[in-house]
Motif scaffolding. Structure first.
Motif, PDB file in Angstrom:
ATOM      1  N   GLY A  44       0.838  -1.210   0.000  1.00  0.00           N
ATOM      2  CA  GLY A  44       0.000   0.000   0.000  1.00  0.00           C
ATOM      3  C   GLY A  44       0.861   1.243   0.000  1.00  0.00           C
ATOM      4  O   GLY A  44       1.854   1.323  -0.712  1.00  0.00           O
ATOM      5  N   SER A  45       0.503   2.203   0.804  1.00  0.00           N
ATOM      6  CA  SER A  45       1.360   3.386   0.971  1.00  0.00           C
ATOM      7  C   SER A  45       2.055   3.287   2.321  1.00  0.00           C
ATOM      8  O   SER A  45       2.357   4.293   2.959  1.00  0.00           O
ATOM      9  CB  SER A  45       0.540   4.663   0.902  1.00  0.00           C
ATOM     10  OG  SER A  45      -0.303   4.640  -0.213  1.00  0.00           O
ATOM     11  N   ALA A  46       2.291   2.057   2.760  1.00  0.00           N
ATOM     12  CA  ALA A  46       2.837   1.849   4.101  1.00  0.00           C
ATOM     13  C   ALA A  46       4.235   2.433   4.235  1.00  0.00           C
ATOM     14  O   ALA A  46       5.027   2.365   3.299  1.00  0.00           O
ATOM     15  CB  ALA A  46       2.895   0.353   4.385  1.00  0.00           C
ATOM     16  N   SER A  74       1.943   4.237  -5.046  1.00  0.00           N
ATOM     17  CA  SER A  74       2.471   4.649  -3.751  1.00  0.00           C
ATOM     18  C   SER A  74       3.724   5.513  -3.943  1.00  0.00           C
ATOM     19  O   SER A  74       4.607   5.158  -4.723  1.00  0.00           O
ATOM     20  CB  SER A  74       2.816   3.383  -2.968  1.00  0.00           C
ATOM     21  OG  SER A  74       3.486   3.717  -1.799  1.00  0.00           O
ATOM     22  N   PRO A  75       3.821   6.662  -3.237  1.00  0.00           N
ATOM     23  CA  PRO A  75       4.974   7.547  -3.435  1.00  0.00           C
ATOM     24  C   PRO A  75       6.303   6.876  -3.072  1.00  0.00           C
ATOM     25  O   PRO A  75       7.341   7.259  -3.593  1.00  0.00           O
ATOM     26  CB  PRO A  75       4.694   8.734  -2.505  1.00  0.00           C
ATOM     27  CG  PRO A  75       3.366   8.517  -1.903  1.00  0.00           C
ATOM     28  CD  PRO A  75       2.830   7.184  -2.306  1.00  0.00           C
ATOM     29  N   LEU A  80       9.884   0.430  -1.223  1.00  0.00           N
ATOM     30  CA  LEU A  80       9.224  -0.837  -0.887  1.00  0.00           C
ATOM     31  C   LEU A  80       9.722  -1.954  -1.799  1.00  0.00           C
ATOM     32  O   LEU A  80       9.917  -3.093  -1.360  1.00  0.00           O
ATOM     33  CB  LEU A  80       7.698  -0.701  -1.006  1.00  0.00           C
ATOM     34  CG  LEU A  80       7.038   0.374  -0.121  1.00  0.00           C
ATOM     35  CD1 LEU A  80       5.532   0.408  -0.353  1.00  0.00           C
ATOM     36  CD2 LEU A  80       7.326   0.141   1.358  1.00  0.00           C
ATOM     37  N   ALA A  81       9.962  -1.606  -3.064  1.00  0.00           N
ATOM     38  CA  ALA A  81      10.462  -2.585  -4.037  1.00  0.00           C
ATOM     39  C   ALA A  81      11.834  -3.117  -3.606  1.00  0.00           C
ATOM     40  O   ALA A  81      12.104  -4.319  -3.689  1.00  0.00           O
ATOM     41  CB  ALA A  81      10.559  -1.944  -5.420  1.00  0.00           C
TER      42      ALA A  81
END
Ligand code: TUI
Length: 308
Positions: A44-46, A74-75, A80-81
């Motif tokens: 998500g945008s976590a 998500s910004p 995150l990737a």
């Protein structure tokens, strides 16, 4: 049922839990993986620290394979990737965009990558960039949706690519899974059914809305923002839809009202200002069960039908 998907992911059943933003945390993901499917944690945008913690907690709760969903709008998708690589995540699904720029690094790390695609064109592009499978998601799904239906999209994607196809959108029981397999899918992704699971950590009000929903109790809002979302038809969702339809709510005002609305639904159960993202199949979800029961019932139901 053994398919190229169970072989690829090393799971017992070709059932993948949807990477539902704000919903899919480690308790749900580990329960689905322990049930023999593939649980997903939603990026998500976590914040990155949150996702790292969730991945580590999930590893403590299951030794079965599980994955992470990266929401590409998500910004902090880049961070995150990379985190997924650093934490040794085995499976990644993506949504809401084209993950092409991450593909080489993920493949290098040995990660199985399965992008969600709303069209044949993107499915073909994903196959070319090295995707292991694609998730063809119909407009029946909850949350951010494409235009085509599962019934129309899945067979067209199956015909267009060699890699295995997972069907998503409007599947919540063995009949839906069997139907998807008849269209050529080798796995299913299921979100809404798991909202009404014991292990799902959403607010009780959210579960109650899912269980009580009838066939006509969902609505798509936000088409004019470019990010249409399917929700449970609460008063708030109806207010948004009416404002959009009658032109009394500008896209900017719409965005303002919906900032933080997923959190208000999932965490606070706030029916006055929360967006309860949910698929069109919610009318068929009437009972809270364990993930183990849900996975087994869906798989066994499909297996029985497909053997007839
Ligand atoms: O991503 C989802 N479902 C989601 S994401 C989400 S969080 C959110 N919150 C507010 C507004 C929007 C999102 C809630 N639900 N499903 C997978 C999905 N992917 N649906 C549609 C797509 C998609 C759309 C366009 C995938 C690729 C795509 O490609 C465009 C391109 O760049 O070629």
């Amino acid at each position: 049922m053994k398919t190229r998907i169970t072989e690829l992911l090393g799971c017992e059943y070709p059932i993948i839990q949807g990477g539902m933003a704000w919903v899919a945390e480690h308790t749900l993901a580990s329960a689905v993986s322990n049930a023999g499917g593939i649980g997903l944690i939603a990026g998500g945008s976590a914040p990155i620290d949150y996702l790292r913690e969730q991945i580590r907690l999930c590893k403590e709760k299951t030794d079965k394979p599980f994955g992470v969903n990266i929401m590409l709008m998500s910004p902090n998708a880049d961070d995150l990737a990379q985190l997924c690589i650093d934490e040794g995540v085995k499976v990644i699904t993506t949504g809401a965009g084209n993950p092409g720029k991450y593909m080489a690094a993920w493949k290098e790390a040995g990660i199985k990558v399965m992008p969600v695609v709303p069209s044949v064109a993107l499915a073909k592009r994903m196959e070319k960039s090295g995707a292991d499978a694609v998730i063809a998601e119909g407009t029946e799904s909850g949350g951010h949706i494409g235009e085509n239906t599962t019934m129309c999209l899945v067979p067209q994607v199956v015909d267009a690519v060699e890699i295995p196809v997972i069907a998503a959108g409007g599947i919540a029981d063995g009949r839906g899974m069997a139907a998807a397999f008849m269209l050529g899918a080798e796995g299913v992704q299921i979100g809404t059914r798991f909202l009404a699971s014991e292990e799902c950590q959403i607010h009780p009000t959210f579960k109650e809305l899912v269980i009580k929903a009838k066939d006509t109790d969902n609505i798509v809002t936000g088409r004019y923002t470019g990010h249409p979302c399917r929700n449970i038809k609460t008063k708030f969702a109806k207010k948004l839809a009416t404002g959009e339809k009658e032109g009394t709510l500008s896209p900017e005002e719409f965005e303002q009202l919906t900032v933080g609305a997923l959190r208000r639904a999932v965490v606070d159960g706030d029916v006055d200002s929360g967006s309860f993202l949910c698929g069109a199949i919610s009318g068929m979800v009437n009972e809270i069960k364990t993930c183990a029961d849900i996975v087994k019932e869906i798989n066994d139901g499909a297996e029985k039908l497909l053997k007839i």
